[in-house]
Design an enzyme around this catalytic site. Structure first.
Site, mmCIF file in Angstrom:
data_model
loop_
_atom_site.group_PDB
_atom_site.id
_atom_site.type_symbol
_atom_site.label_atom_id
_atom_site.label_comp_id
_atom_site.label_asym_id
_atom_site.label_seq_id
_atom_site.Cartn_x
_atom_site.Cartn_y
_atom_site.Cartn_z
ATOM 1 N N ALA A 36 8.578 4.066 -8.389
ATOM 2 C CA ALA A 36 7.136 4.211 -8.640
ATOM 3 C C ALA A 36 6.305 3.187 -7.858
ATOM 4 C CB ALA A 36 6.863 4.093 -10.127
ATOM 5 N N HIS A 38 6.921 2.226 -4.686
ATOM 6 C CA HIS A 38 6.699 2.874 -3.383
ATOM 7 C C HIS A 38 5.711 4.031 -3.540
ATOM 8 C CE1 HIS A 38 10.948 1.343 -2.828
ATOM 9 N NE2 HIS A 38 10.338 0.799 -1.787
ATOM 10 N N GLN A 62 17.806 -7.840 8.408
ATOM 11 C CA GLN A 62 17.123 -8.703 7.440
ATOM 12 C C GLN A 62 18.024 -9.089 6.267
ATOM 13 O OE1 GLN A 62 14.089 -5.504 6.607
ATOM 14 N NE2 GLN A 62 14.126 -6.382 4.567
ATOM 15 N N GLY A 160 3.799 -3.757 -0.585
ATOM 16 C CA GLY A 160 3.661 -4.111 -1.999
ATOM 17 C C GLY A 160 3.627 -5.621 -2.189
ATOM 18 N N GLN A 166 6.561 -11.839 2.031
ATOM 19 C CA GLN A 166 6.711 -10.920 3.164
ATOM 20 C C GLN A 166 5.342 -10.549 3.736
ATOM 21 O OE1 GLN A 166 9.656 -7.532 3.665
ATOM 22 N NE2 GLN A 166 7.987 -6.424 2.699
ATOM 23 N N SER A 198 11.779 -2.584 -8.522
ATOM 24 C CA SER A 198 12.517 -2.969 -7.324
ATOM 25 C C SER A 198 13.686 -2.015 -7.173
ATOM 26 C CB SER A 198 13.052 -4.396 -7.501
ATOM 27 O OG SER A 198 14.104 -4.629 -6.586
HETATM 28 O O1 PAF Z 1 9.913 -4.516 1.918
HETATM 29 C C1 PAF Z 1 10.809 -3.806 2.425
HETATM 30 O O2 PAF Z 1 11.291 -2.808 1.859
HETATM 31 C C2 PAF Z 1 11.356 -4.177 3.800
HETATM 32 O O3 PAF Z 1 11.411 -5.550 3.957
HETATM 33 C C3 PAF Z 1 10.572 -3.528 4.947
HETATM 34 C C4 PAF Z 1 9.127 -4.022 5.003
HETATM 35 C C5 PAF Z 1 10.599 -2.014 4.790
HETATM 36 C C6 PAF Z 1 11.229 -3.877 6.286
HETATM 37 O O4 PAF Z 1 12.548 -3.408 6.337
#
Ligand code: PAF
Length: 295
Positions: A36, A38, A62, A160, A166, A198
């Protein structure tokens, strides 16, 4: 809704959309396992743009922990079903174009045909908190997000606020690389229990999920506590409240200037002050992050 897997299909489709005078392209970068949180980003983009590109890519560069990368949920089919339902709920006035979603789900080989050797460094935003504990994490985020920005050239990109740090790092990267479109920071979406949504929550057992609700409850209560206590006292109170709960262990909790992300020692030290926390939950353990605004 179209689903595409290659960069050439993406750039060609977007060029065609622009030629047809598409009224706004929104980009929602994700790693899939959509929830939810996203959905709130996608809804906002659908309301503000004629075309929304949702990228779904579990970006290996990452992850500094390969076990974390391996167990990251991958649910493309279910993600597309959720996106279809968001599109279906979008009703527009007859005179407006119905918004569209383009899902961009590339393979690792498509995104990284050879290793990405670019290095990004934006201290202090990327060197504190998560940056200090997950070496290379924000470098990997900048590698993928900068590429998505270049390929999509969106009018707006949606992120978000759960990943508060980030957003600060991506803003620094945008200023550095000259990306001039708007970054739209969207509020954290929470379960009724208060737990910040999450993709990692899917990895929690029912009991762990229940235990994890203590994190947000303590953060909310700390806003009240902070009215009559110093930054240090509030910091220590949050640490001890959460660590006292069996199954939770705070990795760090920092009370910071919301812009520089540097720790503050007094409530009047910056115009906006945020508390950022990472907690290990359960046996595995699962790393959960959350944040709260103090002022
Ligand atoms: O926040 C996330 O899901 C990731 O860090 C992103 C921004 C999609 C980059 O892979």
């Amino acid at each position: 809704m179209t689903i595409i897997h290659t960069i050439s299909e993406l750039t060609e489709s977007l060029a065609r959309a622009r030629q047809a005078h598409c009224n706004g392209i929104g980009l929602v970068p994700t790693m899939g396992a959509l929830h939810a949180g996203h959905a709130s980003l996608v809804r906002r983009s659908l309301a503000e743009n004629e075309l929304t590109v949702v990228s779904i890519f579990v970006n290996p560069t990452q992850f500094n922990d390969s076990a974390d990368l391996d167990r990251y949920p991958r649910t493309l089919q279910a993600d597309c079903t959720l996106l279809e339902s968001l599109l279906a709920e979008t009703t527009t006035h007859a005179c407006h174009q119905q918004p569209e979603i383009m899902v961009f789900a590339p393979s690792v080989e498509e995104v990284y045909p050879k290793p990405d050797t670019r290095r990004f460094s934006y201290p202090p935003t990327d060197s504190v908190m998560e940056g200090a504990r997950r070496p290379g994490h924000f470098n990997g985020v900048c590698q993928i997000v900068s590429r998505l920005f270049e390929w999509c050239c969106p009018d707006k990109a949606y992120f978000g606020e759960k990943d508060f740090q980030q957003i600060a790092v991506i803003r620094a990267m945008m200023a550095d690389l000259g990306f001039q479109f708007e970054l739209v920071a969207c509020p954290i979406v929470r379960e009724e229990s208060g737990l910040a949504l999450s993709s990692r929550n899917a990895l929690l057992t029912d009991d762990e999920r229940q235990t994890a609700t203590h994190i947000s409850r303590t953060l909310f209560a700390s806003v009240e506590y902070a009215r009559t206590h110093s930054v240090r006292e509030t910091h220590d109170w949050v640490m001890s409240e959460i660590n006292a709960q069996a199954g939770l262990e705070v990795e760090y909790f920092e009370i910071v200037d919301a812009l520089s992300l540097l720790p503050v020692t007094a409530w009047d030290a910056a115009p906006h002050i945020q508390g950022c926390i990472t907690v290990h939950c359960g046996q595995t353990p699962i790393r959960l992050i959350d944040n709260i605004c103090y002022r």
